[in-house]
Design a protein around this motif. Structure first.
Motif, PDB file in Angstrom:
ATOM      1  N   PHE A  56      57.953   0.848   5.497  1.00  6.83           N
ATOM      2  CA  PHE A  56      57.058   1.949   5.182  1.00  6.83           C
ATOM      3  C   PHE A  56      55.884   1.443   4.360  1.00  6.83           C
ATOM      4  CE2 PHE A  56      60.453   1.511   2.157  1.00  6.83           C
ATOM      5  CZ  PHE A  56      59.866   1.635   0.907  1.00  6.83           C
ATOM      6  N   THR A  57      54.869   2.283   4.229  1.00  7.68           N
ATOM      7  CA  THR A  57      53.679   1.952   3.443  1.00  7.68           C
ATOM      8  C   THR A  57      53.435   3.047   2.412  1.00  7.68           C
ATOM      9  OG1 THR A  57      52.670   0.752   5.273  1.00  7.68           O
ATOM     10  CG2 THR A  57      51.200   1.497   3.518  1.00  7.68           C
ATOM     11  N   ILE A  58      53.276   2.646   1.166  1.00  7.04           N
ATOM     12  CA  ILE A  58      52.970   3.581   0.082  1.00  7.04           C
ATOM     13  C   ILE A  58      51.508   3.394  -0.316  1.00  7.04           C
ATOM     14  CG2 ILE A  58      53.469   4.276  -2.291  1.00  7.04           C
ATOM     15  CD1 ILE A  58      56.285   3.355  -1.939  1.00  7.04           C
ATOM     16  N   THR A  59      50.765   4.473  -0.362  1.00  3.33           N
ATOM     17  CA  THR A  59      49.381   4.451  -0.827  1.00  3.33           C
ATOM     18  C   THR A  59      49.336   5.002  -2.245  1.00  3.33           C
ATOM     19  OG1 THR A  59      48.467   4.724   1.400  1.00  3.33           O
ATOM     20  CG2 THR A  59      47.043   5.312  -0.456  1.00  3.33           C
ATOM     21  N   LEU A  60      48.837   4.197  -3.161  1.00  6.05           N
ATOM     22  CA  LEU A  60      48.772   4.578  -4.568  1.00  6.05           C
ATOM     23  C   LEU A  60      47.322   4.704  -5.008  1.00  6.05           C
ATOM     24  CD1 LEU A  60      51.403   1.956  -5.253  1.00  6.05           C
ATOM     25  CD2 LEU A  60      51.797   4.239  -6.122  1.00  6.05           C
ATOM     26  N   GLN A  61      46.984   5.854  -5.542  1.00  8.72           N
ATOM     27  CA  GLN A  61      45.687   6.057  -6.173  1.00  8.72           C
ATOM     28  C   GLN A  61      45.862   5.715  -7.652  1.00  8.72           C
ATOM     29  OE1 GLN A  61      43.020   6.821  -4.398  1.00  8.72           O
ATOM     30  NE2 GLN A  61      44.121   7.240  -2.481  1.00  8.72           N
ATOM     31  N   LEU A  62      45.182   4.669  -8.105  1.00  8.40           N
ATOM     32  CA  LEU A  62      45.341   4.197  -9.471  1.00  8.40           C
ATOM     33  C   LEU A  62      44.130   4.564 -10.328  1.00  8.40           C
ATOM     34  CD1 LEU A  62      46.685   0.587  -8.720  1.00  8.40           C
ATOM     35  CD2 LEU A  62      48.027   2.649  -9.184  1.00  8.40           C
ATOM     36  N   ARG A  63      44.384   4.709 -11.621  1.00  6.37           N
ATOM     37  CA  ARG A  63      43.318   4.984 -12.577  1.00  6.37           C
ATOM     38  C   ARG A  63      43.494   4.065 -13.785  1.00  6.37           C
ATOM     39  NH1 ARG A  63      43.206  10.654 -15.528  1.00  6.37           N
ATOM     40  NH2 ARG A  63      43.829  11.352 -13.419  1.00  6.37           N
ATOM     41  N   TRP A  64      42.390   3.501 -14.279  1.00  6.05           N
ATOM     42  CA  TRP A  64      42.471   2.674 -15.479  1.00  6.05           C
ATOM     43  C   TRP A  64      42.518   3.607 -16.688  1.00  6.05           C
ATOM     44  CZ3 TRP A  64      43.807  -2.103 -16.482  1.00  6.05           C
ATOM     45  CH2 TRP A  64      43.563  -2.628 -17.754  1.00  6.05           C
ATOM     46  N   ALA A  65      43.644   3.632 -17.386  1.00  5.92           N
ATOM     47  CA  ALA A  65      43.821   4.562 -18.512  1.00  5.92           C
ATOM     48  C   ALA A  65      44.710   3.922 -19.570  1.00  5.92           C
ATOM     49  CB  ALA A  65      44.465   5.866 -18.016  1.00  5.92           C
ATOM     50  N   ASP A  66      44.336   4.106 -20.818  1.00  2.00           N
ATOM     51  CA  ASP A  66      45.107   3.579 -21.950  1.00  2.00           C
ATOM     52  C   ASP A  66      45.339   2.070 -21.827  1.00  2.00           C
ATOM     53  OD1 ASP A  66      45.365   6.207 -22.981  1.00  2.00           O
ATOM     54  OD2 ASP A  66      47.086   6.569 -21.668  1.00  2.00           O
ATOM     55  N   GLY A  67      44.327   1.379 -21.342  1.00  4.98           N
ATOM     56  CA  GLY A  67      44.399  -0.077 -21.280  1.00  4.98           C
ATOM     57  C   GLY A  67      45.295  -0.629 -20.188  1.00  4.98           C
ATOM     58  N   ASP A  68      45.554   0.148 -19.144  1.00  7.91           N
ATOM     59  CA  ASP A  68      46.423  -0.332 -18.070  1.00  7.91           C
ATOM     60  C   ASP A  68      46.140   0.451 -16.786  1.00  7.91           C
ATOM     61  OD1 ASP A  68      48.331  -1.898 -16.883  1.00  7.91           O
ATOM     62  OD2 ASP A  68      49.989  -1.261 -18.170  1.00  7.91           O
ATOM     63  N   TRP A  69      46.588  -0.083 -15.648  1.00 10.38           N
ATOM     64  CA  TRP A  69      46.515   0.662 -14.397  1.00 10.38           C
ATOM     65  C   TRP A  69      47.690   1.629 -14.329  1.00 10.38           C
ATOM     66  CZ3 TRP A  69      42.230   0.806 -11.829  1.00 10.38           C
ATOM     67  CH2 TRP A  69      41.371  -0.306 -11.793  1.00 10.38           C
ATOM     68  N   LYS A  70      47.393   2.903 -14.074  1.00 11.89           N
ATOM     69  CA  LYS A  70      48.413   3.940 -13.959  1.00 11.89           C
ATOM     70  C   LYS A  70      48.224   4.683 -12.631  1.00 11.89           C
ATOM     71  CE  LYS A  70      50.040   3.359 -18.203  1.00 11.89           C
ATOM     72  NZ  LYS A  70      51.422   2.925 -18.485  1.00 11.89           N
ATOM     73  N   VAL A  71      49.297   5.339 -12.179  1.00 10.49           N
ATOM     74  CA  VAL A  71      49.246   6.061 -10.913  1.00 10.49           C
ATOM     75  C   VAL A  71      48.696   7.469 -11.126  1.00 10.49           C
ATOM     76  CG1 VAL A  71      50.577   6.940  -8.958  1.00 10.49           C
ATOM     77  CG2 VAL A  71      51.191   4.751 -10.015  1.00 10.49           C
TER      78      VAL A  71
END
Length: 268
Positions: A215-230
């Protein structure tokens, strides 16, 4: 396990026809053996050539682990830069604020989101706090809780705490095959993670045996609090290869393998 909808259903595979999906006859074991010997021979020669090349020069810095700017032997990324600096709640964290850092984060988060731990209420709360951006945590926690109800857990042989019955082992392990960045900016990124996985319950009387999936998971990430988060995610089936001729292991062999072989931290 499906994460692309709100049902939280486990991933299942329907029986397939007996025909060869590529329209050709099955290759014989003898042909496969010859091919394997050829491949192994080539690999051995390449390894020997690389080892011989690396021995050249007799440089003292190389013998001691390389110069100041060279990657160390224990490096986990091609650049020599360690991709993860910390782990919180058992989830890798501290990803670099780069394109490769976003890929590393996506691969590791894919492993976490399709794990056996996500089915356990206490661990699920920790995972949500670690993986998702702050303003999405409440809604995602609610989504997971509605998906993984007591009734759902019972349907796959688990109790309300996400534990298998005595003598059985629930398996949900994901292995990223590769990542693809579909968009990237300083504060946001979208990454596809192509995965294979094993899912089900290892037990002599289980009605939910361990099977493999792609399977393939698509993750939209955001740079927040000094790290990449989902920020959000979706999942779809495939791409999947033609099934091989592997002999299925016993429930005991599968349970032992899951307990004895640890997972990895993934890096781009």
């Amino acid at each position: 396990m499906s994460l692309g909808d709100d049902t939280g259903r486990t991933r299942t595979r329907l029986p397939e026809g007996s025909g060869d999906p590529y329209g050709g006859a099955r290759r014989s074991g003898r042909s496969s053996s010859r091919s394997l010997v050829t491949v192994v021979g080539v690999v051995v020669l390449l390894i020997a050539a690389i080892a011989f090349a690396n021995r050249g020069g007799g440089d003292s810095d190389a013998e001691e682990g390389g110069g100041g700017d060279s990657p160390k032997a224990a490096a986990t990324a091609p650049s020599g830069e360690k991709p993860v600096s910390a782990a919180e709640a058992g989830v890798p964290a501290g990803f670099p604020h780069t394109r490769q850092g976003a890929e590393s984060a996506a691969a590791n988060y894919a492993v976490t989101l399709v794990s056996a731990d996500i089915l356990k209420p206490d661990r699920r709360a920790e995972i949500v706090r670690q993986v998702f951006v702050t303003d999405k945590q409440a809604s995602l926690q609610n989504r997971f809780d509605k998906a993984y109800t007591k009734e759902f857990l019972s349907s796959i042989g688990l109790d309300e705490n996400g534990n298998a019955a005595p003598g059985e082992t629930y398996v949900s392990r994901t292995m990223p095959i590769g990542t693809k960045v579909t968009s990237y900016a300083d504060t946001a990124a979208a990454v596809d993670v192509w995965c294979s996985g094993v899912f089900g319950t290892a037990g002599e009387k289980t009605t939910n045996p361990v099977t493999s999936d792609w399977f393939t998971i698509t993750l939209q990430l955001r740079w927040a609090d000094g790290d990449w988060k989902v920020d959000s995610f979706a999942q779809k089936d495939g791409p999947a290869p033609v099934p091989g001729d592997d002999k299925a292991s016993t429930a005991e062999e599968m349970a032992t393998a899951v307990q004895e072989y640890g997972g990895f931290t993934y890096a781009r």
